[in-house]
Design a protein around this motif. Sequence first.
Motif, short mmCIF file in Angstrom:
data_model
loop_
_atom_site.label_atom_id
_atom_site.label_comp_id
_atom_site.label_asym_id
_atom_site.label_seq_id
_atom_site.Cartn_x
_atom_site.Cartn_y
_atom_site.Cartn_z
N GLN A 158 21.93 2.44 -5.01
CA GLN A 158 21.98 1.20 -5.79
C GLN A 158 21.61 0.00 -4.92
O GLN A 158 20.94 -0.93 -5.39
N ASP A 159 22.04 0.03 -3.65
CA ASP A 159 21.73 -1.08 -2.75
C ASP A 159 20.35 -0.95 -2.13
O ASP A 159 19.75 -1.95 -1.71
N ARG A 160 19.87 0.27 -2.01
CA ARG A 160 18.54 0.46 -1.41
C ARG A 160 17.41 0.13 -2.40
O ARG A 160 16.33 -0.28 -1.99
N GLU A 161 17.64 0.35 -3.68
CA GLU A 161 16.58 0.19 -4.67
C GLU A 161 15.92 -1.18 -4.62
O GLU A 161 14.67 -1.29 -4.65
N PRO A 162 16.68 -2.31 -4.57
CA PRO A 162 16.01 -3.62 -4.50
C PRO A 162 15.09 -3.75 -3.29
O PRO A 162 13.98 -4.32 -3.40
N LEU A 163 15.53 -3.24 -2.13
CA LEU A 163 14.69 -3.33 -0.94
C LEU A 163 13.43 -2.48 -1.09
O LEU A 163 12.33 -2.89 -0.68
N ILE A 164 13.59 -1.29 -1.67
CA ILE A 164 12.42 -0.42 -1.87
C ILE A 164 11.43 -1.09 -2.82
O ILE A 164 10.22 -1.11 -2.55
N VAL A 165 11.94 -1.64 -3.92
CA VAL A 165 11.05 -2.30 -4.88
C VAL A 165 10.34 -3.49 -4.24
O VAL A 165 9.12 -3.68 -4.40
N ALA A 166 11.07 -4.28 -3.46
CA ALA A 166 10.46 -5.45 -2.80
C ALA A 166 9.35 -5.00 -1.84
O ALA A 166 8.26 -5.59 -1.82
N ALA A 167 9.63 -3.96 -1.05
CA ALA A 167 8.61 -3.47 -0.10
C ALA A 167 7.40 -2.91 -0.82
O ALA A 167 6.25 -3.15 -0.41
N VAL A 168 7.64 -2.17 -1.91
CA VAL A 168 6.51 -1.58 -2.67
C VAL A 168 5.64 -2.66 -3.28
O VAL A 168 4.40 -2.62 -3.20
N VAL A 169 6.27 -3.68 -3.89
CA VAL A 169 5.49 -4.76 -4.51
C VAL A 169 4.66 -5.50 -3.46
O VAL A 169 3.45 -5.75 -3.65
N ALA A 170 5.28 -5.82 -2.32
CA ALA A 170 4.53 -6.54 -1.26
C ALA A 170 3.39 -5.68 -0.73
O ALA A 170 2.28 -6.18 -0.49
N THR A 171 3.64 -4.37 -0.57
CA THR A 171 2.59 -3.47 -0.06
C THR A 171 1.44 -3.33 -1.05
O THR A 171 0.27 -3.34 -0.67
N VAL A 172 1.78 -3.21 -2.32
CA VAL A 172 0.73 -3.06 -3.35
C VAL A 172 -0.14 -4.31 -3.40
O VAL A 172 -1.38 -4.23 -3.49
N ILE A 173 0.48 -5.49 -3.32
CA ILE A 173 -0.31 -6.73 -3.34
C ILE A 173 -1.24 -6.80 -2.13
O ILE A 173 -2.43 -7.10 -2.24
N TRP A 174 -0.69 -6.48 -0.95
CA TRP A 174 -1.52 -6.52 0.26
C TRP A 174 -2.66 -5.49 0.19
O TRP A 174 -3.82 -5.80 0.49
N ALA A 175 -2.33 -4.24 -0.22
CA ALA A 175 -3.34 -3.19 -0.29
C ALA A 175 -4.41 -3.52 -1.34
O ALA A 175 -5.61 -3.30 -1.11
N GLY A 176 -3.99 -4.06 -2.49
CA GLY A 176 -4.95 -4.42 -3.52
C GLY A 176 -5.93 -5.48 -3.03
O GLY A 176 -7.14 -5.40 -3.29
#
Length: 438
Positions: A158-176
Amino acid sequence: MDQFFQQLVNGLTLGSLYALIAVGYTVVYGIVQLINFAHGEVFMIGAFGALTTYLLFFDGQTGLWILPVMLIGAVIASVGTAVLMERVAYRPLRNAPRLAPLITAIGISVFLQEFVRIFYERPNWTVPVLVALSVGVAWVVAARLTTVSLNHPITKWQDREPLIVAAVVATVIWAGARLSAPDLSFLVSAGVVVGGVVLGTAAGFLVARLRGGATRSQALTRSLVAITAVSTVLMELGWLIYKELIASIEWPSAKQRIPFPQIDVVTGQALQVGGVTIQRSAVFTILALAICSVLLWYFINRTRLGRGMQAVSQDPDTARLMGINVDRIIVVAFALGAALAAVAGISQGFQNNNIEFRMGFLAGLKAFTAAVLGGIGNIQGALLGGLVLGVVETLATQYIPGQFGGSSWKDVWAFAILILVLVFRPQGLLGARVVDRA
């Protein structure tokens, strides 16, 4: 007589190589009673780390001053691999049945061989690796900035999910952004970083608010900003390194033997002592073993970490009660063995003038034989076992007559020694823990 001394020098050279690798087996076994059969691949990656350092920074040069930098590159590659291996593959299996780590080690060994074979001639694969490393480093930083326990057995996901989502969104934006336009101006690159931080943090904050409420989301805010900021900045730096340095080199194919760099003084014309020919690489290997042995003895017997390793090897539970961080000691044991394996990797490259991705398998098995011969779990035993195995293998190749002699039988005699030791003296020449696990 000259022939005997020639074979003796050859055997000591070969044995020094085995001894440098064998220390890794025996140190890890002495601490966690695990036979790390992937250690041969750590040795191989050390050699490739040195070659990569040379190709990146010194291609075409032969000065002796390059050697320390190559050593540093080799040690970083080997130690990084060994530490990652311990953290990802072995630590979760520490209390598993004894067969599980052994099977895992064999799987890691095959994985590392294929990883180097496929990866080395395709530098564009460096980008996803750099992205993964950036996110990993950002995760460590973010975990240290929050008071919320990310390893709590009930609420950790439950506590890790927000960090995972934040990292994924930032990575997707950078990779795109990078996939759409590899060459961006400085201002646009800065905008991509800022956009990734803002949108990633917002997405993570929203998930935290929905999953844990206002209090939880506020407690995670600093970590959300940190994981998006650190990951995007590191990804951008990694991209610059890839574009300016890695992509500018024509990498050799790892599917065949790759010529190893020749360095002044440690390679070149052989030395002649009487009727004995001594290769310069042999002198380097034997000196490397002598220096590493002295440094290893000092580290084990004169430093706090070394005494901690001795305590954990004797009784890990009591050592933990005395305040010793057992997990850290185990990581140090893996790193120590990997550093010596990296030195062995460079020595192997100088001796054979080439390296390949399969070089670690047989060398690892021989080094394991040397560790068992000397007494696995005993560092002095590993050093002695390596030298004895090298000398016996060389003399057997030269002096056993008939169809059982010659270089084609050298591996047979080496593993015959392993069988004899396990049958008649399983504690090895100097005595140590009997192989009762893995």
